[in-house]
Motif scaffolding. Structure first.
Motif, PDB file in Angstrom:
ATOM      1  N   GLN A  54       0.903  -1.116  -0.092  1.00  0.00           N
ATOM      2  CA  GLN A  54      -0.005  -0.136   0.007  1.00  0.00           C
ATOM      3  C   GLN A  54       0.822   1.323  -0.075  1.00  0.00           C
ATOM      4  O   GLN A  54       0.528   2.379  -0.577  1.00  0.00           O
ATOM      5  CB  GLN A  54      -1.012  -0.033   1.120  1.00  0.00           C
ATOM      6  N   ARG A  55       1.779   1.102   0.702  1.00  0.00           N
ATOM      7  CA  ARG A  55       2.888   2.384   0.784  1.00  0.00           C
ATOM      8  C   ARG A  55       3.621   2.581  -0.597  1.00  0.00           C
ATOM      9  O   ARG A  55       3.679   3.730  -1.100  1.00  0.00           O
ATOM     10  CB  ARG A  55       4.162   2.121   1.996  1.00  0.00           C
ATOM     11  N   THR A  56       3.750   1.245  -1.082  1.00  0.00           N
ATOM     12  CA  THR A  56       4.621   1.707  -2.249  1.00  0.00           C
ATOM     13  C   THR A  56       3.617   2.176  -3.430  1.00  0.00           C
ATOM     14  O   THR A  56       4.175   2.906  -4.436  1.00  0.00           O
ATOM     15  CB  THR A  56       5.027   0.303  -2.847  1.00  0.00           C
ATOM     16  N   MET A  57       2.486   1.713  -3.274  1.00  0.00           N
ATOM     17  CA  MET A  57       1.407   2.079  -4.329  1.00  0.00           C
ATOM     18  C   MET A  57       0.838   3.699  -4.097  1.00  0.00           C
ATOM     19  O   MET A  57       0.002   4.042  -5.028  1.00  0.00           O
ATOM     20  CB  MET A  57       0.329   1.179  -4.540  1.00  0.00           C
ATOM     21  N   GLY A  58       1.277   4.139  -2.927  1.00  0.00           N
ATOM     22  CA  GLY A  58       0.408   5.314  -2.456  1.00  0.00           C
ATOM     23  C   GLY A  58      -0.675   5.388  -1.948  1.00  0.00           C
ATOM     24  O   GLY A  58      -1.157   6.360  -1.981  1.00  0.00           O
ATOM     25  N   MET A  59      -1.046   4.332  -1.579  1.00  0.00           N
ATOM     26  CA  MET A  59      -2.359   4.040  -0.858  1.00  0.00           C
ATOM     27  C   MET A  59      -2.509   4.607   0.593  1.00  0.00           C
ATOM     28  O   MET A  59      -3.554   4.890   0.865  1.00  0.00           O
ATOM     29  CB  MET A  59      -2.928   2.679  -1.117  1.00  0.00           C
TER      30      MET A  59
END
Length: 109
Positions: free
Chosen positions: A103-108
């Motif tokens: 989620q952090r990697t995808m900016g969620m």
């Protein structure tokens, strides 16, 4: 002659007394025989009860042994479940961390 009659009378009384005593002894013998028979019957009943009680004791021992075995199996199953739950908890935690990272990697987040 008078003396003979007295002696014969006394002998008849003695004979009568002895007959009465014989009758009483016969009654007592019958009573004793009845008591002996009852004691024999009671002995047989007590013997049967003792055998039955020993059988029940053996059954109880078998049941206790089987219960102990079953308890051991259940205890082992509970231990296996506890281990599985612990593994599942660790995997869930790892998955949650991976999901957060994605989620952090995808900016969620």
């Amino acid at each position: 002659m008078n003396m003979e009659k007295e002696i014969l009378g006394m002998l008849k009384e003695i004979k009568s007394t002895l007959n009465e005593h014989s009758r009483i002894l016969n009654e007592h013998s019958q009573i004793l025989n009845e008591h002996s028979q009852k004691f024999k019957e009671h002995g047989q009943i007590l013997g049967a009860l003792k055998v039955g009680q020993e059988g029940l004791k053996a059954e109880m021992s078998e049941l206790r042994l089987q219960n102990a075995k079953d308890f051991g199996v259940v205890k082992e199953q509970i231990k296996t479940l506890e281990d599985s739950i612990e593994i599942l908890k660790d995997e869930t935690w790892t998955n949650k961390k991976d999901i957060r990272r994605v989620q952090r990697t995808m900016g969620m987040i």
